[in-house]
Design a protein around this motif. Structure first.
Motif, PDB file in Angstrom:
ATOM      1  N   UNK A 242      15.042 110.319  39.544  1.00  0.00           N
ATOM      2  CA  UNK A 242      13.607 110.370  39.822  1.00  0.00           C
ATOM      3  C   UNK A 242      13.293 110.800  41.248  1.00  0.00           C
ATOM      4  N   UNK A 243      14.285 110.764  42.118  1.00  0.00           N
ATOM      5  CA  UNK A 243      14.059 111.192  43.496  1.00  0.00           C
ATOM      6  C   UNK A 243      13.864 112.702  43.594  1.00  0.00           C
ATOM      7  N   UNK A 244      14.514 113.444  42.719  1.00  0.00           N
ATOM      8  CA  UNK A 244      14.499 114.907  42.849  1.00  0.00           C
ATOM      9  C   UNK A 244      14.106 115.647  41.579  1.00  0.00           C
ATOM     10  N   UNK A 245      14.315 115.035  40.417  1.00  0.00           N
ATOM     11  CA  UNK A 245      14.031 115.729  39.151  1.00  0.00           C
ATOM     12  C   UNK A 245      12.577 115.485  38.764  1.00  0.00           C
ATOM     13  N   UNK A 246      11.833 116.550  38.566  1.00  0.00           N
ATOM     14  CA  UNK A 246      10.413 116.427  38.223  1.00  0.00           C
ATOM     15  C   UNK A 246      10.084 116.987  36.838  1.00  0.00           C
TER      16      UNK A 246
ATOM     17  N   UNK B 173       9.756 100.260  42.084  1.00  0.00           N
ATOM     18  CA  UNK B 173       8.813 100.246  43.198  1.00  0.00           C
ATOM     19  C   UNK B 173       9.290 101.110  44.357  1.00  0.00           C
ATOM     20  N   UNK B 174      10.589 101.187  44.557  1.00  0.00           N
ATOM     21  CA  UNK B 174      11.127 102.052  45.609  1.00  0.00           C
ATOM     22  C   UNK B 174      10.747 103.498  45.343  1.00  0.00           C
ATOM     23  N   UNK B 175      10.734 103.868  44.068  1.00  0.00           N
ATOM     24  CA  UNK B 175      10.462 105.256  43.691  1.00  0.00           C
ATOM     25  C   UNK B 175       8.979 105.581  43.658  1.00  0.00           C
ATOM     26  N   UNK B 176       8.164 104.640  43.227  1.00  0.00           N
ATOM     27  CA  UNK B 176       6.791 104.976  42.876  1.00  0.00           C
ATOM     28  C   UNK B 176       5.711 104.459  43.823  1.00  0.00           C
ATOM     29  N   UNK B 177       6.060 103.610  44.775  1.00  0.00           N
ATOM     30  CA  UNK B 177       5.013 103.101  45.646  1.00  0.00           C
ATOM     31  C   UNK B 177       4.416 104.244  46.465  1.00  0.00           C
ATOM     32  N   UNK B 178       3.093 104.245  46.577  1.00  0.00           N
ATOM     33  CA  UNK B 178       2.400 105.327  47.278  1.00  0.00           C
ATOM     34  C   UNK B 178       2.396 105.043  48.784  1.00  0.00           C
ATOM     35  N   UNK B 179       3.547 105.235  49.403  1.00  0.00           N
ATOM     36  CA  UNK B 179       3.698 105.056  50.843  1.00  0.00           C
ATOM     37  C   UNK B 179       4.097 106.401  51.431  1.00  0.00           C
ATOM     38  N   UNK B 180       3.167 107.036  52.108  1.00  0.00           N
ATOM     39  CA  UNK B 180       3.403 108.386  52.607  1.00  0.00           C
ATOM     40  C   UNK B 180       4.511 108.447  53.653  1.00  0.00           C
ATOM     41  N   UNK B 181       4.834 107.309  54.246  1.00  0.00           N
ATOM     42  CA  UNK B 181       5.869 107.303  55.272  1.00  0.00           C
ATOM     43  C   UNK B 181       7.268 107.368  54.670  1.00  0.00           C
TER      44      UNK B 181
ATOM     45  N   UNK C 204      21.503 102.640  34.855  1.00  0.00           N
ATOM     46  CA  UNK C 204      20.110 102.458  35.253  1.00  0.00           C
ATOM     47  C   UNK C 204      19.843 103.053  36.633  1.00  0.00           C
ATOM     48  N   UNK C 205      20.677 102.735  37.601  1.00  0.00           N
ATOM     49  CA  UNK C 205      20.467 103.219  38.956  1.00  0.00           C
ATOM     50  C   UNK C 205      20.683 104.735  39.050  1.00  0.00           C
TER      51      UNK C 205
ATOM     52  N   UNK D 293       9.727 109.315  52.598  1.00  0.00           N
ATOM     53  CA  UNK D 293      10.031 110.581  51.944  1.00  0.00           C
ATOM     54  C   UNK D 293      11.201 110.380  50.993  1.00  0.00           C
ATOM     55  N   UNK D 294      11.648 111.469  50.379  1.00  0.00           N
ATOM     56  CA  UNK D 294      12.721 111.381  49.390  1.00  0.00           C
ATOM     57  C   UNK D 294      13.983 110.788  50.003  1.00  0.00           C
ATOM     58  N   UNK D 295      14.288 111.197  51.209  1.00  0.00           N
ATOM     59  CA  UNK D 295      15.495 110.692  51.864  1.00  0.00           C
ATOM     60  C   UNK D 295      15.418 109.195  52.089  1.00  0.00           C
ATOM     61  N   UNK D 296      14.274 108.730  52.571  1.00  0.00           N
ATOM     62  CA  UNK D 296      14.107 107.300  52.837  1.00  0.00           C
ATOM     63  C   UNK D 296      14.180 106.486  51.545  1.00  0.00           C
ATOM     64  N   UNK D 297      13.557 106.993  50.487  1.00  0.00           N
ATOM     65  CA  UNK D 297      13.612 106.287  49.213  1.00  0.00           C
ATOM     66  C   UNK D 297      15.045 106.258  48.676  1.00  0.00           C
ATOM     67  N   UNK D 298      15.743 107.381  48.841  1.00  0.00           N
ATOM     68  CA  UNK D 298      17.140 107.434  48.407  1.00  0.00           C
ATOM     69  C   UNK D 298      18.010 106.435  49.148  1.00  0.00           C
ATOM     70  N   UNK D 299      17.761 106.280  50.440  1.00  0.00           N
ATOM     71  CA  UNK D 299      18.529 105.324  51.236  1.00  0.00           C
ATOM     72  C   UNK D 299      18.248 103.895  50.802  1.00  0.00           C
TER      73      UNK D 299
END
Length: 309
Positions: A125-129, A61-69, A118-119, A71-77
């Motif tokens: 998933x934060x950067x590899x597309x 959910x940290x990776x995939x939730x559609x929350x525009x606020x 796993x982690x 960004x990659x840095x915030x999700x990584x943190x």
């Protein structure tokens, strides 16, 4: 029923019982086929399986939730904080998912390395597309899929060769995820991700631009159909390798895993039956069919538990 499960699992602490209840709700709300299959496990096994699912869902959910606020840095943190709390020595009872999964890990002696892998894949998933080849995709799936099956093994129980059981369980996790990748090509493109080996797609004249073309027009180009058919057969072969692993599990666990294998492999059938029109609709196994398969397995599960008793 949840009370009986927690009691059977020897979970008496009120806070832990509530933590496991929370995990069960997450599994019931987000993984229909998964949760249905867990009903075929013995009551004492179910709380641990729900906890493992909830932890994986928490990271996802940290990776995939559609929350525009975010960004990659915030999700990584946020992912890093999750990792630190999971592997830290502090009390995590204030988070029900972490409390339940920490208890499960200790109870079944599940290796920390499986969660590290796993982690690590979640961080990818934060950067590899895109994945250039099968080896790169397999590295990702080691942590995102294979370790899920390996985490489950101590809960399910193994009666055959443990090394072979691990190989088959890892393969089954990989087959499940490849099935998702085929079914969700369109949805993954919306997240700017392609979970199919680029070099294998290129053999059929397919690249990301052509996949985007199919996404915009809601139909499958002939070249893409051929590429997906090839991926479909590779996934089928992995299911064929994973299948014999069911017999290596404790008898009471076999109906659950067999049901999950059957229902997930039938998603492949639906994809093929649609002629790989994955851009216009999502392949699913209907409720009637899921209940039919689960109903037959329910009797097998009851008989296996009765025989063990």
């Amino acid at each position: 029923m949840i009370r009986a499960e927690l009691t059977a699992a020897g979970i008496d602490d009120p806070r832990l019982r509530e933590a496991y209840r929370h995990c069960r709700r997450i599994a019931a709300e987000n993984g229909r086929t998964y949760f249905l299959a867990t009903r075929l496990l013995a009551p004492d096994q179910r709380p641990a399986v729900h906890a493992l699912y909830a932890f994986a869902r928490l990271a996802d959910d940290i990776l995939d939730e559609f929350n525009q606020e975010l960004d990659v840095t915030a999700r990584g943190e946020r992912l890093q904080r999750l990792s630190e709390r999971f592997f830290g020595d502090g009390d995590c009872l204030d988070d029900p998912v972490l409390a339940a999964v920490a208890h499960t890990v200790a109870q079944y002696r599940i290796p920390d390395g499986l969660f590290e892998d796993f982690l690590a894949s979640m961080r990818m998933d934060l950067t590899v597309t895109d994945y250039p080849n099968r080896a790169a995709l397999n590295r990702y799936m080691r942590g995102s899929a294979e370790v899920i099956g390996l985490q489950m093994l101590p809960v399910l129980g193994v009666v055959g060769d443990s090394q072979e059981a691990e190989q088959r369980a890892a393969a089954l996790g990989r087959a499940f995820q490849l099935t998702n990748f085929l079914r969700d090509v369109d949805e993954d493109l919306m997240r700017n991700r392609v979970y199919l080996p680029a070099d294998e797609l290129a053999v059929h004249g397919v690249d990301r631009d052509l996949l985007q073309w199919c996404h915009k027009r809601r139909r499958t180009d002939r070249r893409v159909r051929n590429a997906l058919a090839a991926q479909h057969e590779i996934t089928r072969e992995i299911y064929r390798f994973a299948g014999p692993g069911v017999a290596l599990l404790a008898p009471r666990s076999r109906p659950c895993v067999s049901t999950a294998l059957t229902l997930y492999s039938e998603i492949l059938d639906r994809i093929e039956e649609s002629n790989f029109e994955v851009f216009s609709h999502r392949a699913t196994v209907g409720t009637a069919r899921r209940l039919q398969v689960a109903g037959g397995a329910l009797f097998q599960s009851w008989r296996a538990r009765r025989g063990a008793a």
